[in-house]
Design an enzyme around this catalytic site. Structure first.
Site, PDB file in Angstrom:
ATOM      1  N   ASP A 237       0.938  -1.294   0.126  1.00  0.00           N
ATOM      2  CA  ASP A 237      -0.179   0.063  -0.143  1.00  0.00           C
ATOM      3  C   ASP A 237       0.846   1.136   0.123  1.00  0.00           C
ATOM      4  OD1 ASP A 237      -2.319   1.688  -0.249  1.00  0.00           O
ATOM      5  OD2 ASP A 237      -3.148   0.810   1.660  1.00  0.00           O
TER       6      ASP A 237
HETATM    7  C1  NOJ Z   1      -3.836   3.897   0.019  1.00  0.00           C
HETATM    8  C2  NOJ Z   1      -5.068   3.066   0.142  1.00  0.00           C
HETATM    9  O1  NOJ Z   1      -5.033   2.428   1.285  1.00  0.00           O
HETATM   10  C3  NOJ Z   1      -5.268   2.020  -1.053  1.00  0.00           C
HETATM   11  O2  NOJ Z   1      -6.155   1.245  -0.879  1.00  0.00           O
HETATM   12  C4  NOJ Z   1      -5.206   2.570  -2.302  1.00  0.00           C
HETATM   13  O3  NOJ Z   1      -5.407   1.719  -3.426  1.00  0.00           O
HETATM   14  C5  NOJ Z   1      -3.831   3.261  -2.446  1.00  0.00           C
HETATM   15  N1  NOJ Z   1      -3.928   4.377  -1.469  1.00  0.00           N
HETATM   16  C6  NOJ Z   1      -3.675   3.924  -3.751  1.00  0.00           C
HETATM   17  O4  NOJ Z   1      -4.425   5.060  -4.039  1.00  0.00           O
END
Ligand code: NOJ
Length: 755
Positions: free
Chosen positions: A295
């Site tokens: 993430d």
């Molecule tokens: C953080 C989020 O937790 C995740 O779900 C998302 O896909 C990413 N950012 C990218 O935007």
């Protein structure tokens, strides 16, 4: 362009070599065609290029303008040129994607195309309801179609990879991201996850309108302590295996291309550095062949977790644990080469990660044509509020849940005189879009007022006080208006004269989603006060609730005759709400999460364990609250219709370890309607205490007035077994309860002894 030829030429040479190889090595046709070219490509890569494939950067400048000459963007641009970037996120639009792809293909040594990822969560340009709302439809086909639409639109804008579906089970409505998941149940969550993967990926990933999906966040993110986003999760083996992991496993079985790990620690280990989860379970036991993306910055966050001492250590931990691609924490690009050189990360791990990434790129058809998703003509055809409007309107209607309808105040007649609509949200054209809507534009939702107008319904509107005091945005805290009472008295005055008051209250779209946890699950700002003031002058209230999570609606349940849960329903929100309020659609939604009576009951969920003192008892010594009931306000699976369904003749019959359950469902009302027939079980005595109810089947049926149908379910050992404290799946014979009904509370039970 030149480099495309180079790659193709390379691949032709590789395939030629392989055909000689084939005779000597006895490889099957599919191994030769799908695996070998990528292995050969891998062998031709330098360590730096391999680490490049494992690196994902956020969109770093307007690629259609001049390249920056200094600063971070300049560095990223240089990295892109030197083959040190394998993927980018948050770049969209054919022109921009093509420009960056051209650099990767034409200017790097090997010309390996980039994979472009984006959060396509509930549509892209046209928005469907938020994911949690869609699940209330219990309509897997419709959910799949909705994801398909998102893939169609995003792929036409250059995107070939989405970070969805989120399959985190959560029992805590305080957690803002419940809006993005499938609710509290692992069985429903697994089927929904699979439907979404099918929708995004289709049957052929190399088509230009299908995109790679991501099951996220692996694992335990939905169990954030206190419902506070990014917080630690601490769960035992039984909950991990029976509740958290099944939807991920289901997506892997559906061939999901990628999995995203999570920000949180799970039992003290940050998910990004968790070797047990990523290598042993996901890639090992489950045989996942795609790749794992971290993430955003979760690699670097292992430092704050007190797990990595610095960024180099974070890179080592993440790579060794099986994280294949680093999203925006720069750990791999900065430190992985040194870590490999010093022997702290084995080259075999790097090769494994890179091969996984290359194979997904290959499956997407990017080696054949890196510009497969860059068709400007196709981009122009992506409709906005046109072809896809019907699809999202249908999805939105199905997502609405009728919570209360005393004296059949609903549906309203379109000729109803003296309707007064109250509430700032009724005019909102942005909030109903929710908070995950990177590809769409503000102000593009149909408001409730517009929905009424489309039907030619006459109404008076008084907004009441504003919901927010400053414009809301994705990155800032929403500022709620709690003191400016302008419009309050005028709304109450208008309500007094109305024959019926439609009150549209709830949360702003930016009050749920990432980073948006709440401790108060009531109506924000002055809305509750307004509701009570209106009720004091007029009883005939239809309350429409817009929210990204279950709210506490206890006062409303006790005081308002009709309540409609309308979530954030996306582009066609107002039309769908009007369809339900005026009876053009008979509501059929059922709650995918329990609605609490009070925030103090949270986490609250239907598939709980019994306590040793379930009560009730006259003395205080039983498991309860002294100031509130244990029961939810509305249970999981609950939702009403404008017609009535009757369940009779339920029976369960066992043949060996297989059980057939059947029930007759009749529409005893006066309208045609849809019903979600639900089947729950309880393993009465087991080596691990089992939940008092577990959903194991459901069927959504349509019945005309007066019609009835026999609904049948078949369960076997796989449905009746569970994971024990060692994470082993077991079936234990003994007494089982089989329960059927319209929700998780109103059930008819049969008990059977299984040998
Ligand atoms: C953080 C989020 O937790 C995740 O779900 C998302 O896909 C990413 N950012 C990218 O935007």
């Amino acid at each position: 362009m030149i480099k495309v030829k180079k790659v193709s030429f390379c691949l032709i040479m590789l395939l030629a070599t392989i055909s000689c190889h084939k005779q000597t090595q006895n490889l099957s046709e599919s191994e030769v065609i799908t695996k070998e070219p990528m292995v050969k490509l891998l062998e031709s890569m330098t360590l730096e290029e391999k680490i490049g494939q494992m690196t994902q950067y956020n969109g770093f400048w307007d690629s259609t303008g001049p390249a920056p000459k200094d600063g971070d963007a300049k560095e990223k641009y240089d990295h892109l040129r030197s083959g040190r970037v394998g993927s980018m996120l948050n770049v969209s639009g054919v022109k921009e994607v093509r420009k960056l792809q051209e650099i990767a293909v034409n200017e790097t040594r090997l010309g390996i195309p980039i994979i472009f990822g984006l959060d396509v969560i509930h549509g892209h340009k046209t928005l469907a309801p938020i994911p949690l709302a869609e699940v209330a439809s219990w309509d897997l086909e419709a959910i799949e179609q909705s994801a398909r639409m998102g893939a169609e639109e995003a792929s036409a804008r250059g995107i070939n990879w989405t970070f969805a579906p989120m399959v985190d089970i959560s029992r805590d409505a305080r957690w803002g991201r419940v809006m993005e998941g499938a609710g509290e149940d692992p069985y429903l969550g697994s089927l929904v996850g699979q439907a979404r993967v099918r929708g995004f990926q289709g049957t052929d990933l190399s088509k230009n309108n299908t995109i790679a999906a991501t099951a996220k966040h692996f694992a335990g993110y939905g169990f954030a302590e206190s419902g506070r986003d990014y917080n630690a999760a601490d769960v035992g083996t039984v909950t991990l295996f029976n509740t958290i992991l099944p939807p991920f496993k289901a997506c892997v079985d559906e061939n999901v291309a990628t999995v995203m790990n999570a920000f949180n620690t799970l039992n003290g280990i940050p998910a990004t550095g968790d070797e047990y989860l990523q290598r042993d379970i996901l890639k090992g036991e489950w045989g996942f062949e795609g790749f794992i993306i971290s993430d955003w910055g979760s690699g670097a966050e292992m430092i704050a977790h007190g797990f990595a001492k610095d960024l180099e250590h974070a890179a080592i931990l993440a790579a060794n644990a099986g994280s294949d691609m680093d999203m925006e924490s720069y750990a791999f690009v900065k430190h992985l080469a040194t870590a490999v050189d010093s022997g702290k990360v084995d080259m075999k791990h790097i090769d494994d990660s890179v091969l996984r990434i290359l194979k997904i790129k290959e499956a997407l058809g990017l080696f054949e044509d890196p510009y497969r998703y860059c068709d400007t003509e196709r981009e122009k055809t992506i409709p906005y509020h046109k072809d896809h409007a019907t699809l999202v309107r249908n999805m939105a209607k199905k997502s609405i849940v009728l919570l209360k309808n005393n004296e059949e105040i609903l549906p309203l007649s379109k000729d109803q005189k003296n309707i007064v609509v109250i509430g700032d949200l009724a005019q909102e054209k942005t909030s109903p879009l929710g908070s995950w809507r990177i590809g769409s534009d503000d102000g593009t939702a149909i408001s409730v007022l517009e929905g009424f107008e489309e039907k030619g319904v006459k109404y008076k509107y008084k907004s009441g006080p504003a919901l927010i005091s400053q414009p809301a945005s994705f990155i800032n805290e929403v500022k709620i208006n709690s003191d400016d009472r302008s419009g309050f008295d005028a709304a109450v005055k208008a309500a007094k004269k109305a024959d019926v008051v439609v009150m549209v209250l709830g949360e702003h779209g930016f009050q749920s989603g990432e980073g948006r946890s709440r401790t108060d699950l009531g109506f924000p700002g002055l809305q509750q006060e307004l509701l009570e003031a209106v009720k004091a002058v007029n009883d005939q209230i239809v309350l429409v609730v817009m929210s990204g999570r279950p709210l506490v609606l206890t006062w409303a349940e006790e005081n308002v005759p009709a309540i409609v849960q309308a979530w954030q329903l996306g582009t066609e929100s107002g039309n769908a709400i009007a369809d339900v309020l005026f009876g053009d659609y008979n509501p059929s939604g059922k709650l995918p999460m329990t609605f609490p009576r009070d925030v103090g009951q949270v986490p609250i969920y239907y598939n709980k364990l019994n306590t040793g003192r379930p009560g009730p008892s006259d003395l205080v010594f039983w498991s309860h609250y002294i100031d509130e009931s244990n029961d939810p306000l509305y249970p999981f699976g609950y939702g009403l219709s404008y017609t009535e369904f009757k369940y009779t003749a339920m029976k369960a019959v066992a043949t060996g370890k297989q059980v057939e359950v059947e029930v007759t469902v009749a529409n005893v009302g006066e309208r045609s309607g849809e019903e979600v027939v639900q089947l729950y079980i309880q393993d009465k005595v087991a080596s691990v205490s089992r939940p008092i109810k577990e959903l194991k089947g459901f069927q959504k049926i349509v019945l005309n007035a007066g019609e009835s149908k026999v609904v049948r379910f078949t369960l076997d050992e796989e449905d009746l077994g569970f994971f024990n404290t060692r994470g082993e799946f077991v079936f234990e014979s003994g007494e089982f309860a089989f329960m059927v009904g319209p929700n998780s509370t109103d059930l008819t039970t049969a008990i059977i002894e299984l040998k």
